[in-house]
Design a protein around this motif. Sequence first.
Motif, PDB file in Angstrom:
ATOM      1  N   ASN A 183      -1.871   1.477  -4.527  1.00 43.54           N
ATOM      2  CA  ASN A 183      -2.466   2.318  -3.493  1.00 43.54           C
ATOM      3  C   ASN A 183      -3.474   1.549  -2.649  1.00 43.54           C
ATOM      4  O   ASN A 183      -3.666   1.867  -1.471  1.00 43.54           O
ATOM      5  N   MET A 184      -4.124   0.544  -3.222  1.00 39.92           N
ATOM      6  CA  MET A 184      -4.998  -0.314  -2.421  1.00 39.92           C
ATOM      7  C   MET A 184      -4.176  -1.073  -1.385  1.00 39.92           C
ATOM      8  O   MET A 184      -4.585  -1.202  -0.219  1.00 39.92           O
ATOM      9  N   PHE A 185      -3.012  -1.556  -1.801  1.00 43.43           N
ATOM     10  CA  PHE A 185      -2.118  -2.240  -0.872  1.00 43.43           C
ATOM     11  C   PHE A 185      -1.666  -1.296   0.241  1.00 43.43           C
ATOM     12  O   PHE A 185      -1.612  -1.672   1.413  1.00 43.43           O
ATOM     13  N   PHE A 186      -1.346  -0.075  -0.119  1.00 37.87           N
ATOM     14  CA  PHE A 186      -0.867   0.900   0.858  1.00 37.87           C
ATOM     15  C   PHE A 186      -1.930   1.233   1.904  1.00 37.87           C
ATOM     16  O   PHE A 186      -1.641   1.304   3.108  1.00 37.87           O
ATOM     17  N   LEU A 187      -3.176   1.405   1.481  1.00 42.05           N
ATOM     18  CA  LEU A 187      -4.236   1.805   2.409  1.00 42.05           C
ATOM     19  C   LEU A 187      -4.821   0.642   3.198  1.00 42.05           C
ATOM     20  O   LEU A 187      -5.453   0.858   4.233  1.00 42.05           O
ATOM     21  N   SER A 188      -4.645  -0.572   2.729  1.00 45.09           N
ATOM     22  CA  SER A 188      -5.297  -1.726   3.352  1.00 45.09           C
ATOM     23  C   SER A 188      -4.618  -2.111   4.657  1.00 45.09           C
ATOM     24  O   SER A 188      -3.447  -1.811   4.900  1.00 45.09           O
ATOM     25  N   GLU A 189      -5.370  -2.800   5.495  1.00 48.03           N
ATOM     26  CA  GLU A 189      -4.821  -3.342   6.725  1.00 48.03           C
ATOM     27  C   GLU A 189      -4.262  -4.739   6.465  1.00 48.03           C
ATOM     28  O   GLU A 189      -4.699  -5.442   5.562  1.00 48.03           O
ATOM     29  N   MET A 190      -3.305  -5.125   7.270  1.00 48.05           N
ATOM     30  CA  MET A 190      -2.673  -6.432   7.121  1.00 48.05           C
ATOM     31  C   MET A 190      -3.715  -7.545   7.260  1.00 48.05           C
ATOM     32  O   MET A 190      -4.599  -7.493   8.107  1.00 48.05           O
ATOM     33  N   LYS A 191      -3.598  -8.538   6.382  1.00 44.23           N
ATOM     34  CA  LYS A 191      -4.448  -9.734   6.367  1.00 44.23           C
ATOM     35  C   LYS A 191      -5.894  -9.441   5.956  1.00 44.23           C
ATOM     36  O   LYS A 191      -6.754 -10.323   6.077  1.00 44.23           O
ATOM     37  N   SER A 192      -6.174  -8.245   5.490  1.00 45.96           N
ATOM     38  CA  SER A 192      -7.518  -7.938   5.001  1.00 45.96           C
ATOM     39  C   SER A 192      -7.688  -8.460   3.576  1.00 45.96           C
ATOM     40  O   SER A 192      -6.717  -8.879   2.922  1.00 45.96           O
TER      41      SER A 192
ATOM     42  N   LEU B 119      -8.148  -2.991  -9.994  1.00 45.59           N
ATOM     43  CA  LEU B 119      -8.860  -2.092  -9.083  1.00 45.59           C
ATOM     44  C   LEU B 119     -10.214  -1.679  -9.652  1.00 45.59           C
ATOM     45  O   LEU B 119     -11.191  -1.562  -8.916  1.00 45.59           O
ATOM     46  N   GLU B 120     -10.283  -1.479 -10.959  1.00 43.62           N
ATOM     47  CA  GLU B 120     -11.555  -1.084 -11.575  1.00 43.62           C
ATOM     48  C   GLU B 120     -12.598  -2.187 -11.427  1.00 43.62           C
ATOM     49  O   GLU B 120     -13.791  -1.900 -11.236  1.00 43.62           O
ATOM     50  N   VAL B 121     -12.168  -3.439 -11.501  1.00 39.74           N
ATOM     51  CA  VAL B 121     -13.087  -4.565 -11.313  1.00 39.74           C
ATOM     52  C   VAL B 121     -13.686  -4.524  -9.906  1.00 39.74           C
ATOM     53  O   VAL B 121     -14.885  -4.746  -9.718  1.00 39.74           O
ATOM     54  N   CYS B 122     -12.853  -4.237  -8.920  1.00 43.50           N
ATOM     55  CA  CYS B 122     -13.360  -4.126  -7.544  1.00 43.50           C
ATOM     56  C   CYS B 122     -14.293  -2.930  -7.395  1.00 43.50           C
ATOM     57  O   CYS B 122     -15.316  -3.011  -6.723  1.00 43.50           O
TER      58      CYS B 122
ATOM     59  N   GLN C 100     -17.965  -7.003  -1.216  1.00 45.07           N
ATOM     60  CA  GLN C 100     -18.294  -5.658  -0.753  1.00 45.07           C
ATOM     61  C   GLN C 100     -17.087  -4.981  -0.112  1.00 45.07           C
ATOM     62  O   GLN C 100     -16.869  -3.776  -0.275  1.00 45.07           O
ATOM     63  N   ARG C 101     -16.279  -5.754   0.620  1.00 44.86           N
ATOM     64  CA  ARG C 101     -15.093  -5.187   1.260  1.00 44.86           C
ATOM     65  C   ARG C 101     -14.087  -4.696   0.217  1.00 44.86           C
ATOM     66  O   ARG C 101     -13.464  -3.642   0.388  1.00 44.86           O
ATOM     67  N   LEU C 102     -13.920  -5.434  -0.872  1.00 47.38           N
ATOM     68  CA  LEU C 102     -12.999  -4.997  -1.925  1.00 47.38           C
ATOM     69  C   LEU C 102     -13.522  -3.757  -2.643  1.00 47.38           C
ATOM     70  O   LEU C 102     -12.747  -2.879  -3.030  1.00 47.38           O
ATOM     71  N   GLN C 103     -14.828  -3.682  -2.800  1.00 47.83           N
ATOM     72  CA  GLN C 103     -15.410  -2.485  -3.411  1.00 47.83           C
ATOM     73  C   GLN C 103     -15.201  -1.263  -2.513  1.00 47.83           C
ATOM     74  O   GLN C 103     -14.886  -0.171  -3.005  1.00 47.83           O
ATOM     75  N   GLU C 104     -15.343  -1.450  -1.221  1.00 50.79           N
ATOM     76  CA  GLU C 104     -15.105  -0.350  -0.288  1.00 50.79           C
ATOM     77  C   GLU C 104     -13.626   0.063  -0.293  1.00 50.79           C
ATOM     78  O   GLU C 104     -13.304   1.257  -0.231  1.00 50.79           O
TER      79      GLU C 104
END
Length: 298
Positions: free
Chosen positions: A90-99, A237-240, A247-251
């Motif tokens: 789900n992180m992959f799904f919501l993320s923007e390309m190259k982020s 994901l829990e680590v992030c 900070q970006r990965l936590q967000e």
Amino acid sequence: LHEKHLTGTMATADDSLEVDRAGVADPSSSRVAFTDEPEIEKGEQSQAGPASLSKKLSHASLRASRPSVVECLSTVPDYELADLTLDVYNMFFLSEMKSQAFVYSLAVLITKTALYALLTIDIGYNKQFPFEQNVEADLTVRLAQLFLIPVAIVNQEELITSFFIFSHLKYSPEIEARHPGASKCKYFFAHTARFADGLMFLILNTTVMLLEITNVLQIFLNFAALQFLQSIDNIALEVCLNGYWTQRLQEAAQDVVDMKFAYRHKLTHKYMQMGFVILVWAAMIVIWARVHFAAGEE
């Protein structure tokens, strides 16, 4: 040195006491030691601070200006909200390309697939696959394998989650207002990869289980030892989420926690999910019977 420091401290205390008694305040003496530090900090801020500070403020304002999840999905007719599973799919799904979230989740998925491939190669080189065995298994081992098959299916989180997603959830383009990178293509790719992950792990787990033909305890040990592989994406994901990376990965991880899906709760969708489970269970029973019947005939 300790005595000199102590003597100096006592002298400073006596001087300040005398000043207090006399009622005289010396404003310059109390700020002598701090006059240089603020000037240095201001100098540093004037050189490197404004660019990074403005970038952080623009990123924070952009996140704050996004519509809420409820606002995004309020236009979907007859909807209910379902939580997302906390994993990198789900992180992959919501993320923007190259982020950062896109690269991180993709790296986790590649790592997990590589571990599956190494286990498959090890089985192929060092052991015989179940269909190639010529030794008949003990009756207790056969029964243990038979009863562990449904346990392995329902314990495979990615596979069961995929069945739920395919039968109950639907892609809502309205969420792109909050997450521009959450395209329909990435939605299907992420959940297809999840299904392939679950099916691959189930096949590997069943293969390792069917390889054991003499010891029931060893079947249980192998079954338990492989369970950590399926939780790699959840732990990543829990680590992030706990702030161990950037900070970006936590967000991005917090976005997975906050995000919802439009949920279809009709009876036909429930039967569809049940049908997926029964179909996989029947396939595993056929494989188990084929292995043991072929060994018995030989």
